[in-house]
Write a protein that holds these residues in place. Structure first.
Motif, PDB file in Angstrom:
ATOM      1  N   ASN A 124      44.818  35.290  45.598  1.00  0.00           N
ATOM      2  CA  ASN A 124      43.864  35.672  44.563  1.00  0.00           C
ATOM      3  C   ASN A 124      42.946  34.467  44.326  1.00  0.00           C
ATOM      4  O   ASN A 124      43.318  33.516  43.636  1.00  0.00           O
ATOM      5  CB  ASN A 124      44.596  36.044  43.266  1.00  0.00           C
ATOM      6  CG  ASN A 124      45.048  37.483  43.246  1.00  0.00           C
ATOM      7  OD1 ASN A 124      44.482  38.324  43.933  1.00  0.00           O
ATOM      8  ND2 ASN A 124      46.075  37.779  42.464  1.00  0.00           N
ATOM      9  N   ASP A 203      52.110  38.872  35.653  1.00  0.00           N
ATOM     10  CA  ASP A 203      51.533  40.216  35.640  1.00  0.00           C
ATOM     11  C   ASP A 203      52.449  41.238  34.990  1.00  0.00           C
ATOM     12  O   ASP A 203      52.069  42.404  34.844  1.00  0.00           O
ATOM     13  CB  ASP A 203      51.188  40.672  37.065  1.00  0.00           C
ATOM     14  CG  ASP A 203      52.397  40.701  37.999  1.00  0.00           C
ATOM     15  OD1 ASP A 203      53.297  39.847  37.828  1.00  0.00           O
ATOM     16  OD2 ASP A 203      52.455  41.566  38.885  1.00  0.00           O
ATOM     17  N   GLU A 222      45.963  41.007  35.255  1.00  0.00           N
ATOM     18  CA  GLU A 222      45.926  42.402  35.662  1.00  0.00           C
ATOM     19  C   GLU A 222      45.172  42.551  36.973  1.00  0.00           C
ATOM     20  O   GLU A 222      44.250  41.781  37.263  1.00  0.00           O
ATOM     21  CB  GLU A 222      45.258  43.248  34.578  1.00  0.00           C
ATOM     22  CG  GLU A 222      45.993  43.216  33.244  1.00  0.00           C
ATOM     23  CD  GLU A 222      45.325  44.094  32.205  1.00  0.00           C
ATOM     24  OE1 GLU A 222      45.120  45.286  32.496  1.00  0.00           O
ATOM     25  OE2 GLU A 222      45.003  43.589  31.120  1.00  0.00           O
ATOM     26  N   GLY A 224      42.644  43.267  39.588  1.00  0.00           N
ATOM     27  CA  GLY A 224      41.195  43.412  39.509  1.00  0.00           C
ATOM     28  C   GLY A 224      40.553  42.694  38.337  1.00  0.00           C
ATOM     29  O   GLY A 224      39.325  42.700  38.214  1.00  0.00           O
ATOM     30  N   ARG A 225      41.375  42.069  37.479  1.00  0.00           N
ATOM     31  CA  ARG A 225      40.835  41.388  36.300  1.00  0.00           C
ATOM     32  C   ARG A 225      41.293  39.922  36.260  1.00  0.00           C
ATOM     33  O   ARG A 225      41.470  39.332  35.201  1.00  0.00           O
ATOM     34  CB  ARG A 225      41.261  42.121  35.026  1.00  0.00           C
ATOM     35  CG  ARG A 225      40.845  43.591  35.036  1.00  0.00           C
ATOM     36  CD  ARG A 225      41.285  44.337  33.796  1.00  0.00           C
ATOM     37  NE  ARG A 225      40.568  43.889  32.609  1.00  0.00           N
ATOM     38  CZ  ARG A 225      40.726  44.436  31.406  1.00  0.00           C
ATOM     39  NH1 ARG A 225      41.586  45.443  31.246  1.00  0.00           N
ATOM     40  NH2 ARG A 225      40.046  43.978  30.363  1.00  0.00           N
ATOM     41  N   GLU A 226      41.460  39.352  37.446  1.00  0.00           N
ATOM     42  CA  GLU A 226      41.940  37.973  37.525  1.00  0.00           C
ATOM     43  C   GLU A 226      40.969  36.992  36.865  1.00  0.00           C
ATOM     44  O   GLU A 226      41.399  36.013  36.242  1.00  0.00           O
ATOM     45  CB  GLU A 226      42.153  37.590  39.000  1.00  0.00           C
ATOM     46  CG  GLU A 226      43.283  38.329  39.685  1.00  0.00           C
ATOM     47  CD  GLU A 226      42.880  39.686  40.247  1.00  0.00           C
ATOM     48  OE1 GLU A 226      43.729  40.361  40.849  1.00  0.00           O
ATOM     49  OE2 GLU A 226      41.699  40.078  40.077  1.00  0.00           O
ATOM     50  N   GLU A 228      39.169  37.399  34.283  1.00  0.00           N
ATOM     51  CA  GLU A 228      39.355  37.420  32.829  1.00  0.00           C
ATOM     52  C   GLU A 228      40.553  36.562  32.426  1.00  0.00           C
ATOM     53  O   GLU A 228      40.514  35.874  31.396  1.00  0.00           O
ATOM     54  CB  GLU A 228      39.552  38.859  32.358  1.00  0.00           C
ATOM     55  CG  GLU A 228      38.322  39.736  32.539  1.00  0.00           C
ATOM     56  CD  GLU A 228      38.557  41.168  32.087  1.00  0.00           C
ATOM     57  OE1 GLU A 228      39.383  41.375  31.175  1.00  0.00           O
ATOM     58  OE2 GLU A 228      37.920  42.071  32.649  1.00  0.00           O
ATOM     59  N   GLU A 231      39.551  32.878  32.509  1.00  0.00           N
ATOM     60  CA  GLU A 231      38.786  32.489  31.323  1.00  0.00           C
ATOM     61  C   GLU A 231      39.680  32.400  30.096  1.00  0.00           C
ATOM     62  O   GLU A 231      39.470  31.542  29.231  1.00  0.00           O
ATOM     63  CB  GLU A 231      37.649  33.480  31.092  1.00  0.00           C
ATOM     64  CG  GLU A 231      36.534  33.358  32.118  1.00  0.00           C
ATOM     65  CD  GLU A 231      36.019  31.930  32.244  1.00  0.00           C
ATOM     66  OE1 GLU A 231      35.709  31.316  31.199  1.00  0.00           O
ATOM     67  OE2 GLU A 231      35.941  31.424  33.370  1.00  0.00           O
TER      68      GLU A 231
END
Length: 246
Positions: A124, A203, A222, A224-226, A228, A231
């Protein structure tokens, strides 16, 4: 420390599968779809025996790979137990408890496990860059993974994991697995930090809740929301007056 102020962040601890590399749950979901199984049916079957299941024992290094595959395949195809566990899962989530469930399954544990490990070979990128960002700024960084002897993490050490972490803490070598609090504390001891000085990324909700109970800041990654999650870690660090250079 001023009253009400949280500790500065000194270390960040990362799960591997689904965080630093791709999620094995992607392979499980694909297998369910291709075999006409309800969503999360295999996940429920995997977890129904708690710490006593073959998967969990294999992660603690208590059984061999061959024994694991044989036992796990049997557990995955125990339709009576799995259907009962799945109906309880549907009830907990107020889903369709009248769903028609399979009377027989032919889940191939060896094929499923191989596909899960194939997904876990894909890094990732945003999370890997976060680790490098943290290390450039002087933070201590560890992996804390429920893994298996000889799994995809071994294959990737030279290509990805070498030099990425200060400590690589593995369930098979320690004999503990998340969400056992002793496993988290073992990582903190290696990093020489208190739990309140650490951020933990995973996760899986129950693993995150266990970390929070110890006093860690927890961030869920999550699919597809790595970005986020990355941040969120940086916001925690900045809000808590981290001593490292930002």
């Amino acid at each position: 420390m001023a009253p009400g102020r949280k500790d500065n962040v000194r270390a960040v601890i990362f799960d591997i599968g689904g965080v630093v590399v791709g999620s094995p749950f992607l392979a499980i979901s694909a297998y369910e779809r291709s075999n006409g199984l309800p969503a999360n049916y295999i996940n429920v079957a995997l977890s129904k025996l708690g710490d006593h299941g073959a998967f969990q024992q294999y992660e603690r290094g208590e059984i061999s790979h061959d024994d694991f595959i044989d036992r796990w395949t049997g557990e995955l195809n125990d339709t009576a137990a799995n259907n009962a566990a799945y109906r309880a899962y549907l009830e907990r989530r107020s889903l369709d408890v009248h769903m028609v469930l399979p009377s027989k399954t032919s889940i191939n544990g060896s094929v499923l496990f191989r596909r899960m490990m194939d997904v876990a070979r894909q890094p990732n990128a945003p999370v890997v860059e976060l680790i490098r960002w943290l290390r450039r700024r002087g933070y201590r960084v560890a992996a804390l993974t429920n893994n298996f002897s000889g799994d995809a993490t071994d294959d990737m050490r030279g290509a990805l994991f070498d030099g990425l972490f200060d400590h690589f803490v593995e369930s098979t070598k320690v004999g503990l697995r998340k969400p056992d609090p002793r496993f988290y504390l073992h990582a903190c001891n290696l990093l020489e930090v208190r739990p309140a000085e650490a951020v933990f990324l995973d996760d899986i909700g129950k693993n995150l809740r266990a970390a929070e109970r110890l006093g860690m800041a927890a961030v869920q990654v999550e699919i597809g929301r790595e970005a986020e999650a990355v941040e969120a870690v940086k916001r925690i660090i900045r809000a808590r007056g981290a001593p490292a250079r930002l």
